[in-house]
Each structure stands twice: as structure tokens, then as C-alpha cells.
Design a protein around this motif. Structure first.
Motif, short mmCIF file in Angstrom:
data_model
loop_
_atom_site.label_atom_id
_atom_site.label_comp_id
_atom_site.label_asym_id
_atom_site.label_seq_id
_atom_site.Cartn_x
_atom_site.Cartn_y
_atom_site.Cartn_z
N HIS A 190 0.85 -1.18 0.00
CA HIS A 190 0.00 0.00 0.00
C HIS A 190 0.89 1.25 0.00
O HIS A 190 2.11 1.17 0.18
N ALA A 191 0.26 2.40 -0.20
CA ALA A 191 1.02 3.64 -0.20
C ALA A 191 1.71 3.89 1.14
O ALA A 191 2.75 4.53 1.20
N ASP A 192 1.13 3.34 2.24
CA ASP A 192 1.73 3.55 3.55
C ASP A 192 2.81 2.51 3.87
O ASP A 192 3.38 2.51 4.97
N SER A 246 2.41 -0.82 4.03
CA SER A 246 1.89 -2.11 4.49
C SER A 246 1.65 -3.03 3.30
O SER A 246 1.35 -2.58 2.19
N GLU A 247 1.75 -4.33 3.56
CA GLU A 247 1.65 -5.29 2.46
C GLU A 247 0.20 -5.52 2.04
O GLU A 247 -0.71 -5.57 2.88
N LEU A 248 0.00 -5.65 0.75
CA LEU A 248 -1.32 -5.93 0.18
C LEU A 248 -1.38 -7.42 -0.14
O LEU A 248 -0.76 -7.88 -1.10
N SER A 259 -12.38 -6.91 3.48
CA SER A 259 -11.09 -7.04 2.82
C SER A 259 -11.04 -8.21 1.86
O SER A 259 -10.16 -8.28 1.00
#
Length: 212
Positions: A66-68, A70-72, A135
């Protein structure tokens, strides 16, 4: 790394981490040395499957972030499927078929599905505003079928009714006594009842107490 050819720099980085020549990497991954050379020189791209295999050889793994940072994670492969065993479209939100099933002219001519969804994006967006966005798609589990869910709802209703009765009794409520039933059936009626004749009375019975 060349931003226009990210695969080239990634492949070179992975090959350096693995300490392998192009030929050795080709042998380890099932690719050809020529293809590896084309990717490293920017003349070809690298598929995801090939990238995953090369990363594994180098002791790494492919991940999206993710942009932050964290793993997608990928969507689960155990999610609910339709009756033909096909996965539902990834962008749709699934719910059980007994939860606000869509209604149209064919609703009552079709068997209720185990899972359903809203095709209309505006309806979907309203639902997400209320329930949030899941999710992933739900994974079926034991006791999760529509029939089993219906049984559990009935049990929950009985438990709630029993709890309410106990609460009212604790507060001093007392149920209204049932009226006294005076039965004057002769023994012959009991004989018919014992023989399986439900609500049966002999002709001379003056009572006929259970005949409404």
C-alpha cells in the motif's frame, strides 16, 4: 534502477542476490538464458510468474505494498464460489442469500443462492457506507449453509423468548392461569384414541372436548 524498465533492474538485483550467472539462473527457474538477457537489457518484460520463481531462487518473495508501506495480500483461494464452482467477481461484495436478497420478477422462480451480491454500484456504495468494505470474500465453513443458518435463527429466537420470560418472571410477572378443562368423555373414547383415531369420539359422547 531505470524507471522506464523496472524489470531490468529488479532482475539484475535478484541475480546479484542469488550470485548466479544468466545461464545458472535460467537452469534454476526453467527460463531461457536469452529471455533473461532480453529482460536485463530492457528489450523484454518479465511476467509475474517468472518474477516469483526468480525471487524464490534469490531467497526473496514478490509482494505488493500500500502507499503507507503495508503489504497488500492476495485474495484467498478458499472464498465462496457459485453453484458451478466459479469464483465471484473480485470487486463485488458478497453476503449470504438470506440477507437482503435482491428482488425482481424472477426472484421467486429461482432457488435462493448461498451467496449473493449487488450489481448496482450505487446500492453497493450505500452498503459499504453502512457496513464498511470487507477485505476479502467470505470463506464458507461448517454450519454456514442457508438451512443451518435458518435453524440457528430459530434457536436464537427461542433462547431470546426464554430469556425474556425469565426476565419478566424475575420482575414479578406471572402468566395467566389456564382455564380448567373438564372432560366427561366415556372410556370408549379413550379406546378410539388408543387405536390411533385422533379427536375421535363415540356417538354417545356428551363431551367432544377436543372438537372445535
Amino acid at each position: 534502477m531505470d524507471d522506464d524498465q523496472p524489470a531490468a533492474g529488479l532482475l539484475r538485483r535478484l541475480r546479484r542476490e542469488a550470485d548466479l550467472s544468466q545461464r545458472e539462473l535460467a537452469q534454476a527457474t526453467g527460463l531461457t538464458q536469452a529471455r533473461i538477457a532480453r529482460v536485463e537489457t530492457g528489450r523484454s518484460d518479465l511476467g509475474v510468474g517468472a518474477l516469483v520463481r526468480i525471487a524464490a531462487v534469490a531467497g526473496a518473495r514478490v509482494a505488493l505494498l500500500h502507499a503507507d508501506g503495508s503489504e497488500l495480500p492476495p485474495m484467498t483461494g478458499d472464498a465462496a464460489t457459485d453453484r458451478a464452482g466459479r469464483r465471484f467477481p473480485a470487486h463485488l461484495d458478497l453476503r449470504h442469500g438470506d440477507e437482503d436478497w435482491w428482488a425482481d420478477e424472477v426472484r421467486y422462480t429461482r432457488r435462493r443462492p448461498e451467496f449473493t451480491f449487488d450489481r448496482d454500484r450505487s446500492v453497493r456504495d450505500r452498503g459499504r457506507a453502512t457496513r464498511g468494505t470487507a477485505s476479502d470474500h467470505p470463506v464458507p465453513y461448517a454450519g454456514d449453509s442457508l438451512a443451518e443458518r435458518a435453524v440457528e435463527r430459530r434457536r436464537a429466537a427461542f433462547r431470546a423468548a426464554a430469556a425474556e420470560r425469565e426476565r419478566r418472571l424475575a420482575e414479578g410477572w406471572r402468566p395467566r392461569p389456564l382455564p380448567e378443562l373438564l372432560c366427561t368423555c366415556p372410556p370408549a373414547c379413550d379406546v378410539l384414541l388408543a387405536a390411533g383415531e385422533r379427536w375421535a369420539h363415540v356417538e354417545e359422547c356428551p363431551c367432544r372436548c377436543d372438537v372445535g
